[in-house]
Write an enzyme that holds these catalytic residues in place. Structure first.
Site, mmCIF file in Angstrom:
data_model
loop_
_atom_site.group_PDB
_atom_site.id
_atom_site.type_symbol
_atom_site.label_atom_id
_atom_site.label_comp_id
_atom_site.label_asym_id
_atom_site.label_seq_id
_atom_site.Cartn_x
_atom_site.Cartn_y
_atom_site.Cartn_z
ATOM 1 N N ASP A 1 0.872 -1.167 0.000
ATOM 2 C CA ASP A 1 0.000 0.000 0.000
ATOM 3 C C ASP A 1 0.920 1.231 0.000
ATOM 4 O O ASP A 1 2.086 1.130 0.394
ATOM 5 C CB ASP A 1 -0.865 -0.043 1.268
ATOM 6 C CG ASP A 1 -1.683 1.218 1.449
ATOM 7 O OD1 ASP A 1 -2.272 1.701 0.473
ATOM 8 O OD2 ASP A 1 -1.722 1.725 2.598
ATOM 9 N N ASP B 1 0.055 5.146 0.830
ATOM 10 C CA ASP B 1 -0.014 6.166 1.882
ATOM 11 C C ASP B 1 -0.049 5.505 3.264
ATOM 12 O O ASP B 1 -0.816 4.574 3.494
ATOM 13 C CB ASP B 1 -1.243 7.067 1.686
ATOM 14 C CG ASP B 1 -0.985 8.496 2.153
ATOM 15 O OD1 ASP B 1 0.139 8.796 2.601
ATOM 16 O OD2 ASP B 1 -1.920 9.309 2.077
ATOM 17 N N ASP C 1 -1.351 -0.365 6.097
ATOM 18 C CA ASP C 1 -1.514 0.281 7.407
ATOM 19 C C ASP C 1 -2.949 0.214 7.925
ATOM 20 O O ASP C 1 -3.222 0.697 9.014
ATOM 21 C CB ASP C 1 -1.033 1.744 7.361
ATOM 22 C CG ASP C 1 -1.903 2.626 6.487
ATOM 23 O OD1 ASP C 1 -2.291 2.174 5.389
ATOM 24 O OD2 ASP C 1 -2.199 3.763 6.894
HETATM 25 MG MG LIG Z 1 -2.647 3.297 3.508
#
Ligand SMILES: [Mg+2]
Length: 254
Positions: free
Chosen positions: A10, A12, A205
């Site tokens: 991923d 960001d 995240d």
């Molecule tokens: Mg993310």
């Protein structure tokens, strides 16, 4: 941690946070690449092209090729092509559709109504989209994230808010959603790479999108604490990731 042959990241909160690279991430990715494993980037963001994401990554000090970036816009484009779509979205989505050989339609019939984040959303766009869906066009959502984080922790409406407006007016949910936690993009990466599920690690995240995507696909996952999830939240994460790491900097360490 066992070594993997394919690492799906991923963006960001994992590789960068807004405009800042995560400390140590670039050297971790270099170690992974020099060990012979493949690196792919997976993002729900449909606003930009793969080339724009690769440029951003290179600007932050990462090696990256456009072909390594799998965005929800690119996934949508592969799904629609060689058909046609009326787009409620941004220039990046239209560019990916055209780049994949789909026809972007403003007037006249279209096979699909493709909806993503659209910061120029108007009543007329919602109206046109819902009417096309009511008359039989197929309904595709790039992703259904209700919000996305902007500078200073401010949340802004995401693609899911745009999709919800169209869905409410059309009286129909999307037939397909490309972005995480749906498995479409990760499956596309696996299929293209030819690397098996048990040699693949997905790193993110967010338990509800990234780790849930890994669960649906059936590969191992690592939850990192450089984004929206705190250590306390990680301990209670559902679904439970295979690993919890402070940061991607800890990957492939000696
Ligand atoms: Mg993310």
């Amino acid at each position: 941690m066992k070594p993997y042959r394919l690492y799906i990241f991923d963006l960001d909160g994992v590789i960068y946070r807004g405009g800042e690279p995560i400390s140590g991430a670039s050297s971790a990715l270099e170690r992974i690449r020099s060990g012979g494993a493949a690196v792919r980037f997976l993002t729900n963001n449909s606003a930009q092209t793969r080339a724009a994401f690769a440029d951003k990554l290179r600007g932050l000090g990462f090696a990256a090729e456009p072909e390594e970036v799998f965005s929800s816009a690119y996934g949508a484009a592969r799904h629609v092509a060689p058909g046609s779509a009326f787009v409620v979205g941004e220039p990046g989505l239209k560019a990916e559709l055209e780049g994949a050989g789909a026809r972007v339609v403003e007037e006249g019939g279209a096979d699909w109504v493709a909806v993503g984040i659209c910061r120029g959303l108007t009543y007329d766009l919602i109206d046109e989209a819902q009417w096309r869906i009511r008359r039989g066009a197929r309904f595709l959502a790039t992703n259904i994230d209700s919000t996305y984080p902007d500078e200073g922790g401010r949340l802004r409406p995401g693609a899911g808010s745009v999709v919800a407006a169209v869905a409410e007016a059309a009286g129909r949910r999307p037939e397909i959603t490309i972005g995480k936690p749906e498995p479409a993009l990760a499956l596309m990466i696996l299929e293209d790479s030819g690397i098996s599920l048990n040699e693949t690690l997905l790193v993110g995240d967010r338990p509800d999108t990234d780790i849930e995507c890994a669960r649906r696909v059936g590969c191992d996952s690592a939850l990192v604490l450089t984004g929206v999830t705190s250590r306390a939240d990680a301990a209670r994460a559902v679904p439970k990731p295979t690993y919890v790491l402070d940061s991607v900097a800890g990957l492939a360490a000696e």
